[in-house]
Design a protein around this motif. Structure first.
Motif, mmCIF file in Angstrom:
data_model
loop_
_atom_site.group_PDB
_atom_site.id
_atom_site.type_symbol
_atom_site.label_atom_id
_atom_site.label_comp_id
_atom_site.label_asym_id
_atom_site.label_seq_id
_atom_site.Cartn_x
_atom_site.Cartn_y
_atom_site.Cartn_z
ATOM 1 N N ASP A 63 11.799 0.412 0.452
ATOM 2 C CA ASP A 63 10.517 1.270 0.538
ATOM 3 C C ASP A 63 9.461 0.526 1.225
ATOM 4 O O ASP A 63 8.862 1.053 1.897
ATOM 5 C CB ASP A 63 10.232 1.428 -0.969
ATOM 6 C CG ASP A 63 10.871 2.741 -1.639
ATOM 7 O OD1 ASP A 63 11.873 3.277 -0.763
ATOM 8 O OD2 ASP A 63 10.611 3.391 -2.836
ATOM 9 N N ALA A 66 10.015 0.754 4.650
ATOM 10 C CA ALA A 66 9.880 2.087 5.272
ATOM 11 C C ALA A 66 8.512 2.357 5.337
ATOM 12 O O ALA A 66 7.830 2.870 6.544
ATOM 13 C CB ALA A 66 10.341 3.199 4.115
ATOM 14 N N ASP A 67 7.336 1.991 4.749
ATOM 15 C CA ASP A 67 6.089 1.939 4.809
ATOM 16 C C ASP A 67 5.571 1.059 5.793
ATOM 17 O O ASP A 67 4.747 1.565 6.881
ATOM 18 C CB ASP A 67 5.306 1.577 3.437
ATOM 19 C CG ASP A 67 5.588 2.683 2.421
ATOM 20 O OD1 ASP A 67 6.095 3.604 2.586
ATOM 21 O OD2 ASP A 67 5.134 2.237 1.302
ATOM 22 N N ARG A 69 7.585 0.380 8.545
ATOM 23 C CA ARG A 69 7.830 1.027 10.047
ATOM 24 C C ARG A 69 6.697 2.277 10.228
ATOM 25 O O ARG A 69 6.426 2.488 11.302
ATOM 26 C CB ARG A 69 9.312 1.628 9.710
ATOM 27 C CG ARG A 69 10.254 0.453 9.689
ATOM 28 C CD ARG A 69 11.818 1.173 10.046
ATOM 29 N NE ARG A 69 12.053 1.851 8.916
ATOM 30 C CZ ARG A 69 12.916 1.586 7.949
ATOM 31 N NH1 ARG A 69 13.312 0.235 7.941
ATOM 32 N NH2 ARG A 69 13.101 2.309 6.865
ATOM 33 N N ASN A 70 6.269 2.887 9.130
ATOM 34 C CA ASN A 70 5.411 3.919 9.255
ATOM 35 C C ASN A 70 4.057 3.360 9.460
ATOM 36 O O ASN A 70 3.643 4.085 10.527
ATOM 37 C CB ASN A 70 5.484 4.654 7.928
ATOM 38 C CG ASN A 70 4.750 5.936 7.806
ATOM 39 O OD1 ASN A 70 3.475 6.084 7.228
ATOM 40 N ND2 ASN A 70 5.069 6.773 8.937
ATOM 41 N N ARG A 100 2.158 7.709 3.258
ATOM 42 C CA ARG A 100 1.808 7.969 1.940
ATOM 43 C C ARG A 100 0.063 7.592 1.823
ATOM 44 O O ARG A 100 -0.297 8.287 0.807
ATOM 45 C CB ARG A 100 2.611 7.470 0.850
ATOM 46 C CG ARG A 100 3.523 8.355 0.360
ATOM 47 C CD ARG A 100 4.734 7.414 -0.065
ATOM 48 N NE ARG A 100 5.552 6.573 1.090
ATOM 49 C CZ ARG A 100 6.759 7.286 1.572
ATOM 50 N NH1 ARG A 100 7.150 8.175 0.992
ATOM 51 N NH2 ARG A 100 7.227 6.770 2.692
#
Lengths: 216, 411
Positions: A63, A66-67, A69-70, A100
């Motif tokens: 997670d 992922a954040d 990469r975001n 997010r």
């Protein structure tokens, strides 16, 4: 076959500063794509440390990656990788969908601005199939920029484009770099190597040459 | 990530493959529609059974004279000693929990009014009969005990009699002749409709049981002047009817002086149990049909799983890209799960529409009773959602576990 261990990259020690424009070169299988996947947190190193923007990517939760990469990186691929049958605008909005921490921002507004920045204000509602290769790559660049990343990672961004279009894309990269965005471009293209300020040369998983160019 | 957005992504994805989505949904549509039709039909017939039991009275027992056994040889039905007024008196004395007790002596006879005539069932009864068999006096009044005892020539007539004999005209106070004996109509019976066996219950005339014995049935023969045919009785509703039944059997054996071990020469029947048992097969069949329909739903679910697996494979690059731009594994899982569930829910919506429509048609064009209950619609939709989650989970999980690099490289 079997138990043979292949080191895609080894003994690489490297520091890239904020705002640099780096071209990563080398023959196929030299490990340059692996380097990019590692910096972009698409892959994790088997051993060693990799710190990007203050975050050590080794041993992080999926997670967290992922954040990362975001928010921290933006990817530009050789094959553009746009969602088919989805408008340019919607494609650019995609990373915002997974953002997010941004709270309520006007995703449409921001995506529009990014498309303007890459010169596609008049093509926002076109599907990828209605766009030329160069235009598709611009959409992909807009998508990479939409979350205002610290680093843009590009894997052979001009590999699928003709010379004239390549030049346009490289001009665009130059503009982005002038605005302070760190650019790391994996490429075979000597043109790219020429416009960048630093060339990293890889061979057999090792960094064999690191050349900084004079500022033009 | 908001659920609303995820649903909109799912809808877009489903619309992009509209034909495939529809074909996949078809399994769910058929499954849900057949579940609804089957359950409606089966609960319809169940309701019909309950109504029949209600008509009969769920607390009613019947005592009939049975067969006598002489030297191992069974006589025919009714060959045993008949039931008598004495039995009724003793039953009443013995069991405080009896709400009503009545004999019933039936015969069939031609009835004449003016110049029309009609042959119908004549039943000699006690006043309790009306209550026990759940008749309602529509006009006029029931018999008094005095009329019952004295053999008064009075009658209660059913709706079919009013229709056939009186042409629908008021009948209370009119005089009719049954087997040439004049009777005065003192009341009419409210319509009851058909019995479970399809015979009209309203084609009947009630007269006092003593009158029936003396004037009509002409069977006071066989040396039993106070026979009552069958005995119908109702038990206090708070009382367990099965225990009451056993006590009755015990008492009747005493009354009839049966030796221990000898066979009963009478029978005590609980008709509501009888109807339930008779219809058990049909409700079992209904359940079986519903189960088959549920299997159709499962097959539909497998179709969903199949197509979701195809979809995940087809969209491997898309998944890779989503991971690259920051989707968490759970986002991907939810995306495909929501897609599967959405597929099922849309399918179940159409399934409900078709199922309800088909139930409506069955009701309109066939004899089969249909009862559509609202809960089953929600259960159907709920089970469709469950099917979506259950069969969508594996493909969705598979998608969420893809490695971003391999997914991006996938051709």
């Amino acid at each position: 076959m079997g138990g043979e261990v292949i080191h895609a990259l080894r003994d690489v020690s490297l520091k890239i500063n904020k705002g640099e424009y780096v071209a990563v070169m080398g023959p196929s299988g030299s490990g340059k794509s692996t380097l990019m996947n590692l910096i972009g947190a698409l892959d994790v190193p088997t051993s060693g440390d990799l710190v990007v923007n203050g975050l050590n990517l080794s041993g992080q939760e999926s997670d967290t990656l992922a954040d990362f990469r975001n928010l921290t990186v933006g990817f530009v691929f050789q094959q553009f990788n746009l969602l088919s049958r989805t408008s340019a605008l919607e494609n650019v909005k995609l990373p915002l969908f997974y953002a997010r921490h941004l709270g309520s921002i006007n995703a449409g507004e921001r995506a529009r601005k990014c498309l303007q920045q890459v010169g596609l204000s008049d093509r926002m509602h076109h599907d990828p199939t209605q766009l030329s290769g160069g235009q598709q790559q611009r959409v992909a660049i807009a998508r990479a920029l939409v979350n205002q990343p610290s680093v843009v990672l590009a894997d052979e961004p001009t590999g699928a484009l003709d010379t004239k279009t390549s030049v346009e894309i490289l001009d665009l990269f130059q503009q982005l770099n002038d605005k302070g965005i760190t650019l790391i471009v994996v490429t075979h293209d000597p043109e790219v190597a020429e416009v960048s300020r630093r060339n990293l040369l890889f061979r057999d998983g090792r960094l064999v040459d690191d050349v900084s160019m004079a500022r033009r | 990530m908001e659920m609303f957005k995820t649903i909109s992504i799912a809808l877009v994805a489903l619309r992009l493959n509209a034909l495939r989505s529809f074909l996949t949904m078809l399994g769910i549509i058929i499954g849900i529609a057949s579940v609804i039709v089957m359950v409606s039909v089966s609960s319809g017939s169940k309701q019909e059974i309950e109504r029949a039991i209600d008509r009969l009275g769920s607390n009613m027992l019947t005592i009939r004279p049975g067969t006598s056994t002489t030297g191992g040889r069974h006589g025919g039905a009714g060959s045993a000693a008949p039931l008598t007024e004495g039995d009724i008196t003793r039953l009443k004395e013995r069991f405080g929990f009896l709400e009503g007790v009545s004999g019933s002596l039936s015969t069939s006879a031609p009835v004449v009014f003016g110049n029309s005539n009609w042959t119908t069932g004549i039943i000699g009864i006690h006043a309790d009969y009306i209550k026990v068999r759940q008749w309602v006096i529509e006009e006029g009044r029931n018999f008094t005990d005095r009329e019952i005892r004295s053999g008064a020539k009075v009658a209660l007539v059913g709706q079919d009699i009013i229709e056939h004999l009186f042409d629908g005209n008021p009948s209370v106070g009119e005089r009719i002749r049954i087997k040439n004996v004049p009777f005065t109509v003192i009341g009419t019976l409210q319509e009851k409709g058909e019995s479970t066996f399809g015979r009209s219950l309203d084609d009947v005339i009630f007269i006092p049981i003593s009158t029936a014995r003396m004037r009509v049935s002409g069977r006071s023969s066989r040396g039993v002047p106070d026979m009552v045919g069958n005995i119908y009785l109702t038990v206090d509703l708070n009382r367990d009817i099965r225990i009451a039944e056993e006590e009755l059997v015990e008492f009747m054996r005493e009354l009839r002086k049966l030796a221990p071990g000898a066979q009963d020469d009478f029978s005590v029947r609980n008709f509501s149990e009888f109807i339930r048992a008779r219809n058990e097969t049909s409700s079992t069949l209904g359940l079986l049909l519903a189960a088959t329909a549920a299997i159709a739903l499962v097959v539909g679910g497998i179709g969903i799983m199949n197509i979701m697996l195809v979809s995940v494979t087809e969209r491997t690059r898309e998944i890779g890209l989503r991971l690259a731009v920051g989707a968490r594994r759970r986002d991907i899982l939810m995306q495909f799960l929501v897609e599967a569930v959405t597929l099922c829910l849309i399918g179940s919506f159409f399934g409900v529409v078709i199922g309800v429509g088909a139930g409506e048609l069955v009701q309109r064009f066939s004899e089969v009773p249909v009862l559509l209950n609202i809960p089953i619609i929600f259960i159907a939709i709920g089970s469709a959602a469950f099917v979506g989650i259950f069969f969508g989970f594996y493909p969705a999980r598979k998608a969420s576990l893809l490695s971003p690099i391999e997914a991006l490289r996938y051709e």
